[in-house]
Design a protein around this motif. Sequence first.
Motif, PDB file in Angstrom:
ATOM      1  N   UNK A   1      -8.962   1.054  -4.442  1.00 11.43           N
ATOM      2  CA  UNK A   1      -8.600   2.300  -3.414  1.00 11.43           C
ATOM      3  C   UNK A   1      -8.380   3.808  -4.088  1.00 11.43           C
ATOM      4  N   UNK A   2      -8.188   4.634  -3.621  1.00 12.72           N
ATOM      5  CA  UNK A   2      -8.095   5.946  -4.331  1.00 12.72           C
ATOM      6  C   UNK A   2      -6.774   6.195  -4.852  1.00 12.72           C
ATOM      7  N   UNK A   3      -5.644   5.321  -4.226  1.00  9.16           N
ATOM      8  CA  UNK A   3      -4.338   5.582  -4.929  1.00  9.16           C
ATOM      9  C   UNK A   3      -4.180   4.808  -6.163  1.00  9.16           C
ATOM     10  N   UNK A   4      -5.256   4.037  -6.623  1.00 11.28           N
ATOM     11  CA  UNK A   4      -5.135   3.363  -7.724  1.00 11.28           C
ATOM     12  C   UNK A   4      -5.797   4.092  -9.072  1.00 11.28           C
ATOM     13  N   UNK A   5      -6.617   5.087  -8.673  1.00 10.78           N
ATOM     14  CA  UNK A   5      -7.412   5.666  -9.908  1.00 10.78           C
ATOM     15  C   UNK A   5      -7.300   7.296  -9.236  1.00 10.78           C
ATOM     16  N   UNK A   6      -6.461   7.850  -8.650  1.00 13.00           N
ATOM     17  CA  UNK A   6      -6.560   9.324  -8.271  1.00 13.00           C
ATOM     18  C   UNK A   6      -6.551  10.191  -9.455  1.00 13.00           C
ATOM     19  N   UNK A   7      -5.814   9.898 -10.488  1.00 12.36           N
ATOM     20  CA  UNK A   7      -5.884  10.965 -11.491  1.00 12.36           C
ATOM     21  C   UNK A   7      -7.195  10.758 -12.502  1.00 12.36           C
ATOM     22  N   UNK A   8      -7.800   9.566 -12.349  1.00 17.23           N
ATOM     23  CA  UNK A   8      -8.884   9.461 -13.250  1.00 17.23           C
ATOM     24  C   UNK A   8     -10.329   9.653 -12.733  1.00 17.23           C
ATOM     25  N   UNK A   9     -10.472   9.469 -11.295  1.00 19.06           N
ATOM     26  CA  UNK A   9     -11.518   9.749 -10.528  1.00 19.06           C
ATOM     27  C   UNK A   9     -12.696   8.361 -10.687  1.00 19.06           C
TER      28      UNK A   9
ATOM     29  N   UNK B   1      -9.076  -7.505 -11.251  1.00 19.42           N
ATOM     30  CA  UNK B   1     -10.253  -7.560 -10.255  1.00 19.42           C
ATOM     31  C   UNK B   1     -11.310  -8.057 -10.475  1.00 19.42           C
ATOM     32  N   UNK B   2     -11.986  -7.623 -11.694  1.00 21.13           N
ATOM     33  CA  UNK B   2     -13.191  -8.171 -12.293  1.00 21.13           C
ATOM     34  C   UNK B   2     -13.036  -9.796 -12.491  1.00 21.13           C
ATOM     35  N   UNK B   3     -11.924 -10.026 -13.247  1.00 20.51           N
ATOM     36  CA  UNK B   3     -11.642 -11.553 -13.538  1.00 20.51           C
ATOM     37  C   UNK B   3     -11.815 -12.360 -12.070  1.00 20.51           C
ATOM     38  N   UNK B   4     -11.227 -11.754 -11.277  1.00 20.93           N
ATOM     39  CA  UNK B   4     -11.037 -12.393  -9.784  1.00 20.93           C
ATOM     40  C   UNK B   4     -12.546 -12.606  -9.309  1.00 20.93           C
TER      41      UNK B   4
ATOM     42  N   UNK C   1       0.680  -1.337   0.177  1.00 23.05           N
ATOM     43  CA  UNK C   1       0.042  -0.070   0.075  1.00 23.05           C
ATOM     44  C   UNK C   1       0.793   1.229   0.052  1.00 23.05           C
ATOM     45  N   UNK C   2       1.976   1.137   0.262  1.00 21.68           N
ATOM     46  CA  UNK C   2       2.716   2.239   0.361  1.00 21.68           C
ATOM     47  C   UNK C   2       4.145   2.245  -0.654  1.00 21.68           C
ATOM     48  N   UNK C   3       3.834   1.214  -1.563  1.00 20.60           N
ATOM     49  CA  UNK C   3       4.786   1.017  -2.515  1.00 20.60           C
ATOM     50  C   UNK C   3       4.193   1.598  -3.952  1.00 20.60           C
ATOM     51  N   UNK C   4       5.049   2.376  -4.590  1.00 18.26           N
ATOM     52  CA  UNK C   4       4.654   3.106  -6.084  1.00 18.26           C
ATOM     53  C   UNK C   4       5.183   2.074  -7.121  1.00 18.26           C
ATOM     54  N   UNK C   5       4.767   1.354  -7.941  1.00 21.10           N
ATOM     55  CA  UNK C   5       5.327   0.502  -9.009  1.00 21.10           C
ATOM     56  C   UNK C   5       5.744   1.527 -10.151  1.00 21.10           C
ATOM     57  N   UNK C   6       6.752   1.122 -10.741  1.00 18.92           N
ATOM     58  CA  UNK C   6       7.212   2.006 -12.189  1.00 18.92           C
ATOM     59  C   UNK C   6       5.919   2.398 -13.010  1.00 18.92           C
ATOM     60  N   UNK C   7       5.174   1.557 -13.252  1.00 13.72           N
ATOM     61  CA  UNK C   7       4.086   1.890 -14.067  1.00 13.72           C
ATOM     62  C   UNK C   7       3.061   2.914 -13.797  1.00 13.72           C
ATOM     63  N   UNK C   8       3.045   3.127 -12.480  1.00 14.72           N
ATOM     64  CA  UNK C   8       2.161   4.272 -11.858  1.00 14.72           C
ATOM     65  C   UNK C   8       2.930   5.497 -11.823  1.00 14.72           C
ATOM     66  N   UNK C   9       4.338   5.406 -11.545  1.00 13.38           N
ATOM     67  CA  UNK C   9       5.159   6.532 -11.422  1.00 13.38           C
ATOM     68  C   UNK C   9       4.665   7.818 -12.432  1.00 13.38           C
ATOM     69  N   UNK C  10       4.912   7.489 -14.048  1.00 11.08           N
ATOM     70  CA  UNK C  10       4.308   8.167 -14.693  1.00 11.08           C
ATOM     71  C   UNK C  10       3.192   8.960 -14.575  1.00 11.08           C
TER      72      UNK C  10
ATOM     73  N   UNK D   1      -5.479   5.801 -16.913  1.00 12.53           N
ATOM     74  CA  UNK D   1      -6.354   4.863 -17.580  1.00 12.53           C
ATOM     75  C   UNK D   1      -5.665   3.847 -18.085  1.00 12.53           C
ATOM     76  N   UNK D   2      -4.481   4.002 -18.552  1.00 13.49           N
ATOM     77  CA  UNK D   2      -3.485   2.932 -18.921  1.00 13.49           C
ATOM     78  C   UNK D   2      -3.176   2.124 -17.822  1.00 13.49           C
ATOM     79  N   UNK D   3      -3.022   2.586 -16.603  1.00 13.19           N
ATOM     80  CA  UNK D   3      -2.579   2.065 -15.405  1.00 13.19           C
ATOM     81  C   UNK D   3      -3.729   1.372 -14.891  1.00 13.19           C
ATOM     82  N   UNK D   4      -5.060   2.029 -14.687  1.00 11.73           N
ATOM     83  CA  UNK D   4      -6.098   1.495 -14.065  1.00 11.73           C
ATOM     84  C   UNK D   4      -6.729   0.348 -14.852  1.00 11.73           C
ATOM     85  N   UNK D   5      -6.842   0.477 -16.189  1.00  9.63           N
ATOM     86  CA  UNK D   5      -7.359  -0.736 -16.949  1.00  9.63           C
ATOM     87  C   UNK D   5      -6.757  -2.094 -16.688  1.00  9.63           C
ATOM     88  N   UNK D   6      -5.498  -2.277 -16.669  1.00 10.72           N
ATOM     89  CA  UNK D   6      -5.039  -3.668 -16.159  1.00 10.72           C
ATOM     90  C   UNK D   6      -5.542  -4.264 -14.877  1.00 10.72           C
TER      91      UNK D   6
END
Length: 418
Positions: free
Chosen positions: A212-220, A184-187, A154-163, A174-179
């Motif tokens: 969680x909000x950290x996963x979609x902050x810039x998308x809403x 989550x939907x498949x599970x 929860x306190x870790x930022x993966x490289x794909x979210x850094x951009x 959206x490119x980060x949240x979609x996968x």
Amino acid sequence: MANGQGHGGTGGYGAPPQDSYGPAPYGQNPYAGQNPYAQPVPPPQAYQPQQPYPAQQAHPAPQPYPAPPSQPAPRPPHPAARFGAPPASGPGGPGGFPGPAPRRNRLAVLLQFLLQWIYAPLWVLGLVLLFVVLILADYSGGGPSSDGWLKVNRGFIPPRRLRAELTGRPEHWERYVAPVLERRIAAAEASYAAGGGEVQPDLGRVVGVRLALRLYRGLGAAGVVRLAESRGWHGVASGTDAGHVRLARHFPAPATLNAPSPHDPPAAPGTPWGPQPVRFAPLLPFVLLLQIVYAPVYGLLTCWVKRPEPDYWDRWGARWTVGPRAFRAEFTNSPAAWDRHIRRILERDSNRTRPTTTRTPDGTLALRIHLKRATYRGAGAHQALRIAAAQGWTLDPAYTPDPANSLRLTRPAAPTQP
């Protein structure tokens, strides 16, 4: 050692049916054919040819008053309305889902990304040492919550979210949240296929996902709901929980219940509804002793590793563990021992302190239980269904029958039960 199964002889589950439950109260199989609680499918509409366009008049009749404007056709209600969720009318709109959250400071994001490669391993090492100390100290108090500081990710930022964090552009988020959303939907849909989900009054089931909000902050949340709606899901109001977005999907009740009737002839051994092969009896005592060691280790590993099969523990346990109650039935492989074991499990599940009850379409309370494969392995799912039918249990119409792995039953709840 004598085998009391006796398939194909004068006794056992392979013998001709014994009328132990009296004559059948119905003339046809209630488990085959259309599910009475399934949602009806509207008949296809016949094609209506268009009327030929009338010949245009050379001098149309004058209109004394202009034709009134046509009223727009009423729109059908949003599918989320039946679950109490407002439609996503726009970011921050009335009744809608919130838009993008405020961006984080770029310098703080860069510092967290650089320092996490140092403090994350130390964090994990500290957790391991803490658990070792607690085990050696024989600590019996309440442990820390797994939803708090134990989750290192929860306190870790993966490289794909850094951009996405640095730019704050919705297309990068959206490119980060979609996968993430697809996983989550498949599970969640795999959980539904394994029997998960909350049973609704119409006997359909609802499964949910929370981000969680950290996963979609810039998308809403509105953007997440938009992506979910393209996959057949809808947003659910989160109430006062502004740090998460909730999604749900409603699956209707299965259309058909293909299963034998309790009064049908016994299913043949080896078929999905018939008796299954039992394990080698001399190995069962060793399995019973060794599972004390490897079953807790396996359970600890599954707490940290998510498997795509939510019911993997039930299927794995039926193959590599043996319960104390089922030990005698499987060791002797006697039809009488299996029958006693099935009746004991039915009685235990019926007399639970907090039974699982839900409302049926007619408004009454229904009691639901779940028999696992290990309960009826040597007897077969059909024999378990015959014993349960004598106590008023029937197949649960909210689930597709899966006799090779489990058996889900239901019956009206007693008036004294909550």
